[in-house]
Design a protein around this motif. Structure first.
Motif, short mmCIF file in Angstrom:
data_model
loop_
_atom_site.label_atom_id
_atom_site.label_comp_id
_atom_site.label_asym_id
_atom_site.label_seq_id
_atom_site.Cartn_x
_atom_site.Cartn_y
_atom_site.Cartn_z
N GLY A 50 0.79 -1.23 0.00
CA GLY A 50 0.00 0.00 0.00
C GLY A 50 0.82 1.27 0.00
O GLY A 50 0.39 2.31 0.51
N MET A 51 2.00 1.21 -0.59
CA MET A 51 2.89 2.37 -0.62
C MET A 51 2.73 3.13 -1.93
O MET A 51 2.51 2.54 -2.99
CB MET A 51 4.34 1.91 -0.44
N THR A 52 2.84 4.44 -1.88
CA THR A 52 2.73 5.28 -3.06
C THR A 52 4.00 5.18 -3.91
O THR A 52 5.11 5.26 -3.39
CB THR A 52 2.50 6.75 -2.66
N SER A 53 3.82 5.04 -5.20
CA SER A 53 4.95 4.94 -6.13
C SER A 53 5.17 6.27 -6.83
O SER A 53 4.23 6.89 -7.32
CB SER A 53 4.71 3.84 -7.17
N VAL A 54 6.43 6.69 -6.86
CA VAL A 54 6.80 7.95 -7.51
C VAL A 54 7.94 7.64 -8.48
O VAL A 54 8.89 6.93 -8.14
CB VAL A 54 7.30 8.99 -6.48
N VAL A 55 7.85 8.16 -9.68
CA VAL A 55 8.94 8.03 -10.64
C VAL A 55 9.55 9.40 -10.87
O VAL A 55 8.86 10.34 -11.29
CB VAL A 55 8.46 7.45 -11.99
N ARG A 56 10.85 9.53 -10.56
CA ARG A 56 11.56 10.74 -10.97
C ARG A 56 12.17 10.46 -12.33
O ARG A 56 13.10 9.67 -12.46
CB ARG A 56 12.65 11.16 -9.98
N VAL A 57 11.61 11.11 -13.35
CA VAL A 57 12.09 10.89 -14.71
C VAL A 57 13.47 11.52 -14.90
O VAL A 57 13.88 12.39 -14.13
CB VAL A 57 11.09 11.47 -15.74
N ALA A 58 14.14 11.07 -15.93
CA ALA A 58 15.52 11.54 -16.16
C ALA A 58 15.57 13.00 -16.58
O ALA A 58 16.56 13.69 -16.30
CB ALA A 58 16.18 10.66 -17.23
N GLU A 59 14.51 13.46 -17.24
CA GLU A 59 14.51 14.82 -17.75
C GLU A 59 13.09 15.26 -18.03
O GLU A 59 12.15 14.45 -18.05
CB GLU A 59 15.34 14.90 -19.03
N ASN A 60 12.93 16.54 -18.29
CA ASN A 60 11.63 17.13 -18.60
C ASN A 60 11.32 16.83 -20.07
O ASN A 60 11.54 17.65 -20.95
CB ASN A 60 11.66 18.64 -18.34
N ASN A 61 10.79 15.62 -20.29
CA ASN A 61 10.58 15.11 -21.63
C ASN A 61 9.15 14.58 -21.73
O ASN A 61 8.70 13.81 -20.87
CB ASN A 61 11.61 14.02 -21.92
N HIS A 62 8.43 14.97 -22.78
CA HIS A 62 7.03 14.62 -22.94
C HIS A 62 6.81 13.11 -22.88
O HIS A 62 5.93 12.61 -22.17
CB HIS A 62 6.50 15.19 -24.27
N ASN A 63 7.60 12.37 -23.63
CA ASN A 63 7.43 10.92 -23.69
C ASN A 63 7.80 10.26 -22.37
O ASN A 63 7.10 9.34 -21.90
CB ASN A 63 8.27 10.33 -24.82
N LYS A 64 8.88 10.70 -21.73
CA LYS A 64 9.31 10.09 -20.49
C LYS A 64 8.29 10.31 -19.37
O LYS A 64 8.04 9.41 -18.56
CB LYS A 64 10.68 10.64 -20.07
N ILE A 65 7.70 11.49 -19.31
CA ILE A 65 6.70 11.77 -18.28
C ILE A 65 5.45 10.94 -18.52
O ILE A 65 4.91 10.30 -17.60
CB ILE A 65 6.37 13.28 -18.26
N GLY A 66 4.99 10.90 -19.77
CA GLY A 66 3.81 10.11 -20.09
C GLY A 66 4.03 8.63 -19.84
O GLY A 66 3.16 7.93 -19.30
N SER A 67 5.20 8.13 -20.20
CA SER A 67 5.51 6.71 -20.01
C SER A 67 5.57 6.34 -18.53
O SER A 67 5.17 5.24 -18.14
CB SER A 67 6.84 6.36 -20.68
N ALA A 68 6.07 7.26 -17.71
CA ALA A 68 6.12 7.01 -16.27
C ALA A 68 4.71 6.86 -15.70
O ALA A 68 4.43 5.96 -14.90
CB ALA A 68 6.86 8.14 -15.56
N PHE A 69 3.81 7.72 -16.13
CA PHE A 69 2.42 7.59 -15.69
C PHE A 69 1.78 6.34 -16.29
O PHE A 69 0.99 5.66 -15.62
CB PHE A 69 1.61 8.83 -16.07
N ASP A 70 2.10 6.00 -17.54
CA ASP A 70 1.57 4.79 -18.16
C ASP A 70 1.94 3.54 -17.36
O ASP A 70 1.20 2.55 -17.36
CB ASP A 70 2.12 4.63 -19.58
N SER A 71 3.09 3.59 -16.68
CA SER A 71 3.55 2.43 -15.91
C SER A 71 2.67 2.14 -14.71
O SER A 71 2.80 1.09 -14.08
CB SER A 71 4.99 2.66 -15.43
N GLY A 72 1.79 3.08 -14.38
CA GLY A 72 0.92 2.91 -13.21
C GLY A 72 1.38 3.69 -12.01
O GLY A 72 0.76 3.61 -10.94
N ALA A 73 2.45 4.47 -12.15
CA ALA A 73 2.96 5.25 -11.02
C ALA A 73 1.89 6.22 -10.51
O ALA A 73 1.12 6.78 -11.28
CB ALA A 73 4.20 6.03 -11.44
N ASP A 74 1.90 6.40 -9.20
CA ASP A 74 0.94 7.31 -8.58
C ASP A 74 1.32 8.77 -8.79
O ASP A 74 0.46 9.65 -8.89
CB ASP A 74 0.84 7.03 -7.08
N MET A 75 2.62 9.04 -8.81
CA MET A 75 3.12 10.40 -8.93
C MET A 75 4.36 10.40 -9.83
O MET A 75 5.08 9.39 -9.89
CB MET A 75 3.49 10.97 -7.54
#
Length: 236
Positions: A50-75
């Motif tokens: 029951g822990m919140t998942s956060v992905v810090r993406v490598a850079e401010n990149n449209h695809n990387k941010i969208g893909s991180a959310f696509d993975s199911g990350a909460d934040m």
């Protein structure tokens, strides 16, 4: 909220930590080696405890941010925001219409591989939280305009990069660095955004909590594990 950064590639370790009661783990792609397959397995592992998942993406990149959310990350946490334009770019990548232009796919892990009704998925996805990191002079100089933007939830002050930007690399306790953090913190609290930062000593956790920081990341999983092993050896 209190959590830790993570650089491990072992999802079993993530699952074990999820049972600890910590609020979140930040899976670090900026200073780590995590690919999207590993991220998706890590996100799945956090759900066990029951822990919140956060992905810090490598850079401010449209695809990387969208893909991180696509993975199911909460934040998703975006580093090195140094202008209003960069903040707007991150928001645009993180949100679906009408709040942004995130790439749409309804068959990803976040949509339970297409089994979630499309309108429900798209609506719920826009409530996922976005964290912007301000960690340099550029971001400091336009902090009021960044905080005025809608579409992100947490303003994370990166103390180490901030110390470098101010000319004192690694000296996070230098008076000028401390002063800069305090000035940023005051403005974030007035804005109503959640205030976040990183600490690497136990005594600072309560200090920053008492200063109004609501999202505190403490240390890194592999460093914590190495420290415990070192302590075992010393006690032998």
């Amino acid at each position: 909220m209190i959590g830790i950064f993570s650089k491990t590639i072992d999802s079993n370790l993530v699952e074990a930590i999820s049972y600890s009661g910590l609020d979140f783990m930040i899976f670090d792609q900026e200073h780590g080696t995590l690919d999207l397959t590993t991220i998706q397995n890590h996100v799945r592992a956090t759900k066990m405890g029951g822990m919140t998942s956060v992905v810090r993406v490598a850079e401010n990149n449209h695809n990387k941010i969208g893909s991180a959310f696509d993975s199911g990350a909460d934040m998703v946490q975006v580093p090195n925001i140094s202008s209003v334009e960069q903040a707007m770019k991150a928001i645009d990548a993180a949100k679906f219409f009408p709040n942004g232009n995130r790439g749409v796919c309804c068959y990803v892990k976040a949509a339970n591989f297409g089994t979630t009704e499309k309108s429900i998925y798209l609506s719920n996805a826009n409530s996922k939280q976005l964290i912007l990191q301000v960690e340099g002079k550029g971001g400091m100089n336009c902090i009021d305009d960044i905080l005025a933007l809608k579409g992100f939830d947490v303003l994370f002050i990166g103390p180490y990069d901030l110390s470098q930007s101010l000319g004192y690399p690694g000296q996070v306790d230098h008076p000028k660095v401390v002063k800069a953090i305090e000035e940023l913190a005051k403005k974030v609290k007035v804005s109503g955004k959640v205030l976040g930062t990183f600490v690497d000593s136990f005594d600072k956790i309560k200090v920053f909590k008492n200063k109004g920081f609501g999202y505190i990341a403490y240390s890194v999983d592999l460093n914590l594990f190495a420290g415990i092993c070192e302590k075992i050896k010393k006690e032998y």
